[in-house]
Design a protein around this motif. Structure first.
Motif, PDB file in Angstrom:
ATOM      1  N   THR A 175     114.935 -37.502  99.513  1.00 12.55           N
ATOM      2  CA  THR A 175     113.360 -37.467  99.678  1.00 12.55           C
ATOM      3  C   THR A 175     113.093 -36.165  98.836  1.00 12.55           C
ATOM      4  O   THR A 175     111.911 -36.362  98.267  1.00 12.55           O
ATOM      5  CB  THR A 175     113.153 -37.310 101.327  1.00 12.55           C
ATOM      6  OG1 THR A 175     113.616 -38.511 102.032  1.00 12.55           O
ATOM      7  CG2 THR A 175     111.640 -37.214 101.212  1.00 12.55           C
ATOM      8  N   GLY A 217     119.278 -38.572 104.110  1.00 14.65           N
ATOM      9  CA  GLY A 217     117.922 -38.830 103.763  1.00 14.65           C
ATOM     10  C   GLY A 217     117.048 -37.498 103.308  1.00 14.65           C
ATOM     11  O   GLY A 217     115.970 -37.810 102.322  1.00 14.65           O
ATOM     12  N   PRO A 246     108.285 -37.076 105.726  1.00 11.11           N
ATOM     13  CA  PRO A 246     108.772 -38.542 105.541  1.00 11.11           C
ATOM     14  C   PRO A 246     108.608 -39.068 106.745  1.00 11.11           C
ATOM     15  O   PRO A 246     108.937 -38.596 107.661  1.00 11.11           O
ATOM     16  CB  PRO A 246     110.069 -38.438 104.792  1.00 11.11           C
ATOM     17  CG  PRO A 246     110.702 -37.051 105.114  1.00 11.11           C
ATOM     18  CD  PRO A 246     109.480 -36.004 105.101  1.00 11.11           C
ATOM     19  N   ILE A 247     108.238 -40.607 106.566  1.00  8.44           N
ATOM     20  CA  ILE A 247     107.923 -41.223 108.073  1.00  8.44           C
ATOM     21  C   ILE A 247     109.115 -41.504 108.750  1.00  8.44           C
ATOM     22  O   ILE A 247     109.145 -41.668 109.769  1.00  8.44           O
ATOM     23  CB  ILE A 247     106.846 -42.303 107.737  1.00  8.44           C
ATOM     24  CG1 ILE A 247     106.511 -42.969 108.891  1.00  8.44           C
ATOM     25  CG2 ILE A 247     107.763 -43.500 106.878  1.00  8.44           C
ATOM     26  CD1 ILE A 247     105.532 -42.132 109.620  1.00  8.44           C
ATOM     27  N   TRP A 248     110.196 -41.261 107.898  1.00  8.14           N
ATOM     28  CA  TRP A 248     111.568 -42.054 108.576  1.00  8.14           C
ATOM     29  C   TRP A 248     112.182 -40.877 109.679  1.00  8.14           C
ATOM     30  O   TRP A 248     113.016 -41.206 110.490  1.00  8.14           O
ATOM     31  CB  TRP A 248     112.854 -42.225 107.626  1.00  8.14           C
ATOM     32  CG  TRP A 248     112.941 -40.764 106.668  1.00  8.14           C
ATOM     33  CD1 TRP A 248     112.565 -40.894 105.387  1.00  8.14           C
ATOM     34  CD2 TRP A 248     113.701 -39.843 106.938  1.00  8.14           C
ATOM     35  NE1 TRP A 248     113.113 -39.637 104.824  1.00  8.14           N
ATOM     36  CE2 TRP A 248     113.938 -39.057 105.694  1.00  8.14           C
ATOM     37  CE3 TRP A 248     114.748 -39.403 108.150  1.00  8.14           C
ATOM     38  CZ2 TRP A 248     114.614 -37.953 105.655  1.00  8.14           C
ATOM     39  CZ3 TRP A 248     115.467 -38.548 107.778  1.00  8.14           C
ATOM     40  CH2 TRP A 248     115.420 -37.561 106.986  1.00  8.14           C
ATOM     41  N   LEU A 249     111.299 -39.504 109.575  1.00  6.73           N
ATOM     42  CA  LEU A 249     111.721 -38.704 110.561  1.00  6.73           C
ATOM     43  C   LEU A 249     111.263 -39.118 111.877  1.00  6.73           C
ATOM     44  O   LEU A 249     111.922 -39.063 112.799  1.00  6.73           O
ATOM     45  CB  LEU A 249     111.244 -37.265 110.082  1.00  6.73           C
ATOM     46  CG  LEU A 249     112.115 -36.454 109.147  1.00  6.73           C
ATOM     47  CD1 LEU A 249     111.220 -34.923 109.110  1.00  6.73           C
ATOM     48  CD2 LEU A 249     113.272 -36.043 109.845  1.00  6.73           C
ATOM     49  N   GLY A 275     110.892 -42.125 112.677  1.00  7.44           N
ATOM     50  CA  GLY A 275     111.906 -43.345 113.162  1.00  7.44           C
ATOM     51  C   GLY A 275     113.290 -42.714 113.677  1.00  7.44           C
ATOM     52  O   GLY A 275     113.766 -43.356 114.556  1.00  7.44           O
ATOM     53  N   ALA A 276     113.578 -41.716 112.925  1.00  7.26           N
ATOM     54  CA  ALA A 276     115.151 -41.081 113.393  1.00  7.26           C
ATOM     55  C   ALA A 276     114.685 -40.344 114.827  1.00  7.26           C
ATOM     56  O   ALA A 276     115.633 -40.531 115.698  1.00  7.26           O
ATOM     57  CB  ALA A 276     115.446 -40.007 112.443  1.00  7.26           C
ATOM     58  N   THR A 299     103.704 -35.888 110.170  1.00  6.52           N
ATOM     59  CA  THR A 299     104.126 -37.111 109.408  1.00  6.52           C
ATOM     60  C   THR A 299     103.234 -37.250 108.226  1.00  6.52           C
ATOM     61  O   THR A 299     103.500 -37.953 107.187  1.00  6.52           O
ATOM     62  CB  THR A 299     103.838 -38.580 110.514  1.00  6.52           C
ATOM     63  OG1 THR A 299     102.415 -38.329 110.949  1.00  6.52           O
ATOM     64  CG2 THR A 299     104.795 -38.548 111.261  1.00  6.52           C
ATOM     65  N   VAL A 339     120.769 -38.075 108.239  1.00  6.32           N
ATOM     66  CA  VAL A 339     119.641 -37.356 107.950  1.00  6.32           C
ATOM     67  C   VAL A 339     119.725 -36.482 106.843  1.00  6.32           C
ATOM     68  O   VAL A 339     118.742 -36.113 106.285  1.00  6.32           O
ATOM     69  CB  VAL A 339     119.313 -36.547 109.511  1.00  6.32           C
ATOM     70  CG1 VAL A 339     119.099 -37.511 110.606  1.00  6.32           C
ATOM     71  CG2 VAL A 339     120.308 -35.704 109.662  1.00  6.32           C
TER      72      VAL A 339
END
Length: 686
Positions: free
Chosen positions: A80, A76, A36-39, A41-42, A32, A73
């Motif tokens: 990104t 995303g 990206p931090i959304w990974l 979350g996914a 992280t 994804v």
């Protein structure tokens, strides 16, 4: 279908799923920092969906749901990253596939595939960092992933203690093989190169300089360079680690040639830059350097800066692959330095090398460039010195005398307005190194003397225990160079005229009251903490020297020390003997373990009690129960009767009632039970 295939296709129990998710989380967490931090979350959404399926609240996702998840994804990633063929997008793509695998995690075959991806993703941690904390965390990840593999063998194997214990045993058995492979495996270069993200935040010195930039660096005590010498060590006043040369001035900011047009130095062709040769470094034949005479040989370990410029003394020459020399007397690397980099350098002091060339007309224009207007008082002062008939050296000495008489060195100078040089020279007269270097070069150019600003580091802390020079970010420095026809480029440091202790003893001595004053935790003022940090830096230095930078040259040297001569026969013996020894140990272990299943801990403790009683002269009769044996001990050896009764009672509670406290009591009693041999003592008749 075969038995193994049916086992792989078996549905995953709850314990196996939890172990897989724990291994995935352990691997994803450090990523992280770079991804990206959304990974994350996914991944959490995919895990939640899979747990809901296990509870029976949802169905396994169909084809449409999977297509939507893949599309989201991928979108995303596209939003990104602007450039796909780079390191971070490649690792992110691997993490995405690793994450999406959870929504179809059904069988043990899927579990094995997911855990293999976890191993691979854990290895990518070391693409970004090779530090000791990362190495320790990588070991923790491998232990957890291996424990997750062990947990797939069944419900009993999924217990945390058993899974982690077996994982540690398996990895401990692999350590000898790992060490042998580390020593003997050929050190090959990468089969392909994936560039790192150029948008990553750079650290240290940038490709331009304006008043206040270096004062910001003075607030950081992070290591920048570690330098070890093979032979003589330059004195403190000669430790100028040059990295960039600024020649363009727009009235406030100094920058590299071409940077004002949007072209960085390493990406724009210049006649005085040397292109990479076939071997990756510059052609030393283009530059006349003496084969003998005073020079310094040293190795630089540079921290990641995400910039391509390297740091070295004047007149550097490097044969390290990927390093080239420039006509500005600096070194650059072929790619931005995204992790620690070690390179070898030889440098010749300028007093021992004669340039033997004259500045071309274009070079003179470049080193005399000034804005069309601005700073009139500095221009007038320079013109007056020129009209007095002074040469370049005399004008320089007059300006340095002005600095010495009237100026103050401070880390917190007052702000400057539009005419920065005039305000500094004739008004505020307080500044940091970039104020002195900038005003000096401007004034010398105004007097018709070619000049340039040089940025890098100056000084460093000598670490006696490991014999290397530690240069920190607060050692960042700017100085000047002027062109004298009879001597070529000559280094002039105006800061030394104002604060010679800055050059001789470092920034902390020159600005003791202001040094690191704005730090949130002034740890540098605590002697004990400073010593600990220095010890930690020495450990890091030794780690990099021994492990990370173990290249083909060092590998060959180690093998020659171990074997004397590198030959196929000796290599086969060097590898084969340890492997044969390991196989023999494995056969012995298999032979011993084939005698039967291991006894429970309580049975082993009671068996030890029986063995000691046998040595005391009263063995247990085959088929005799523990209670009967205890009664017989009390009749024949009355002194041991009470202890035997207590041990027997604790054993029966631990073995048959599954009493944990009784097992601890049994262990304590047997540990202290050492009966005397009483075979000579007359026994009571049965």
């Amino acid at each position: 279908m075969s038995a193994s295939t049916s086992q792989l296709q078996a549905l995953l129990p709850r314990e196996s799923l939890l172990w897989i998710f724990a291994a995935q989380l352990a691997v994803l967490l450090p990523h992280t920092i770079h991804l990206p931090i959304w990974l994350l979350g996914a991944w959490a959404v995919a895990v939640y969906w899979r747990l809901e399926v296990f509870r029976g609240r949802r169905e396994m996702p169909g084809r449409l749901v999977k297509l939507v998840a893949v599309a989201l994804v991928v979108a995303g990633l596209v939003l990104t990253y602007r450039r796909w063929f780079a390191l971070e997008p490649m690792v992110a793509l691997l993490a995405v596939s690793f994450t999406l695998k959870n929504i179809e995690l059904v069988s043990r075959r899927d579990a094995l595939l997911s855990l293999m991806l976890a191993y691979f993703l854990a290895a990518t941690l070391f693409v970004f960092e090779q530090t000791i904390p990362y190495a320790l965390y990588g070991i923790v990840c491998v232990v957890i992933i291996t424990a997750a593999l062990v947990a797939q063998l069944g419900r009993r194997s999924a217990r945390p203690g058993r899974a982690l214990g077996l994982s540690v045993k398996l990895l401990a058995q692999a350590i000898p093989v790992m060490l042998v492979l580390f020593v003997v495996m050929p050190r090959l270069g990468p089969l392909w190169a994936v560039p790192q993200n150029t948008q990553a935040a750079s650290t240290g010195i940038s490709d331009s300089m304006s008043p206040g930039d270096f004062s910001e660096l003075s607030k950081s005590d992070k290591p920048a360079l570690r330098i070890s010498f093979n032979g003589a060590v330059p004195p403190p006043e000669q430790r100028y680690w040059r990295g960039l040369v600024y020649t363009h001035f727009d009235g406030r900011r100094w920058s590299e040639p071409g940077a004002a047009d949007g072209y960085p130095r390493w990406g724009r062709g210049r006649s005085n830059q040397r292109p990479f040769g076939d071997d990756g470094h510059g052609d030393s034949a283009e530059r006349a350097l003496p084969a003998v005479g005073p020079r310094y040989r040293y190795q630089v370990i540079q921290e990641a800066s995400h910039n391509p410029w390297l740091f070295a003394l004047a007149r550097p020459h490097s044969e390290t692959r990927g390093v080239r020399e420039t006509g500005d007397d600096t070194l650059v690397y072929r790619t931005p330095v995204g992790s620690r980099l070690a390179y070898e350098v030889r440098s010749w002091p300028r007093d021992t090398v004669t340039d033997g060339v004259r500045l071309s007309a274009s070079e003179q224009r470049r080193h005399l460039q000034l804005p069309a207007s601005g700073n009139p008082r500095a221009r007038a002062w320079a013109r007056a010195r020129f009209e007095e008939g002074l040469d370049g050296a005399a004008i320089s000495q007059a300006l340095l005398s002005l600095y010495n008489r009237s100026f103050t060195y401070t880390l917190k100078p007052p702000p400057l307005g539009r005419d920065t040089v005039d305000e500094f020279l004739f008004s505020t007269r307080q500044g940091f190194c970039e104020h002195f270097a900038s005003s000096y070069v401007f004034t010398m150019r105004a007097a018709g003397v070619p000049a340039r600003v040089v940025a890098g580091y100056q000084g460093g802390e000598w670490v006696e225990q490991q014999e290397y020079l530690l240069v920190r970010q607060y050692d960042a420095h700017a100085w000047a160079e002027i062109w004298l026809p009879e001597r070529g480029w000559v280094r002039v440091d105006p800061t030394a005229s104002v604060a010679p202790e800055r050059i001789r003893d470092g920034l902390q001595s020159a600005a003791a009251e202001e040094f690191m004053q704005d730090a949130f935790l002034p740890l540098h003022k605590i002697a004990f903490v400073s010593r600990l940090r220095l010890q930690w830096d020495m450990v890091n230095y030794r780690w990099y020297q021994t492990v990370v930078s173990f290249d083909s040259q060092r590998q060959e040297g180690l093998l020659r020390r171990l074997m004397g001569e590198i030959s196929p026969l000796r290599m086969a013996m060097f590898i084969g003997i340890p492997v044969l020894g390991a196989l023999l140990l494995l056969l012995v272990w298999l032979k011993l373990s084939s005698r039967g299943p291991a006894l429970p801990a309580t049975s082993r403790l009671y068996l030890r009690f029986c063995q000691r009683m046998a040595r005391a002269g009263l063995p247990r009769i085959p088929g005799e129960t523990p209670g009967d044996y205890a009664h017989r001990i009390a009749r024949e050896l009355p002194r041991l009767g009470p202890m035997a009764a207590r041990i027997t009672a604790a054993y029966e509670r631990a073995a048959y009632a599954d009493d944990g406290l009784a097992e601890k009591q049994l262990r304590r009693l047997v540990r202290g039970f050492w009966p005397m041999r009483l075979s000579a003592q007359p026994r009571k008749p049965v």
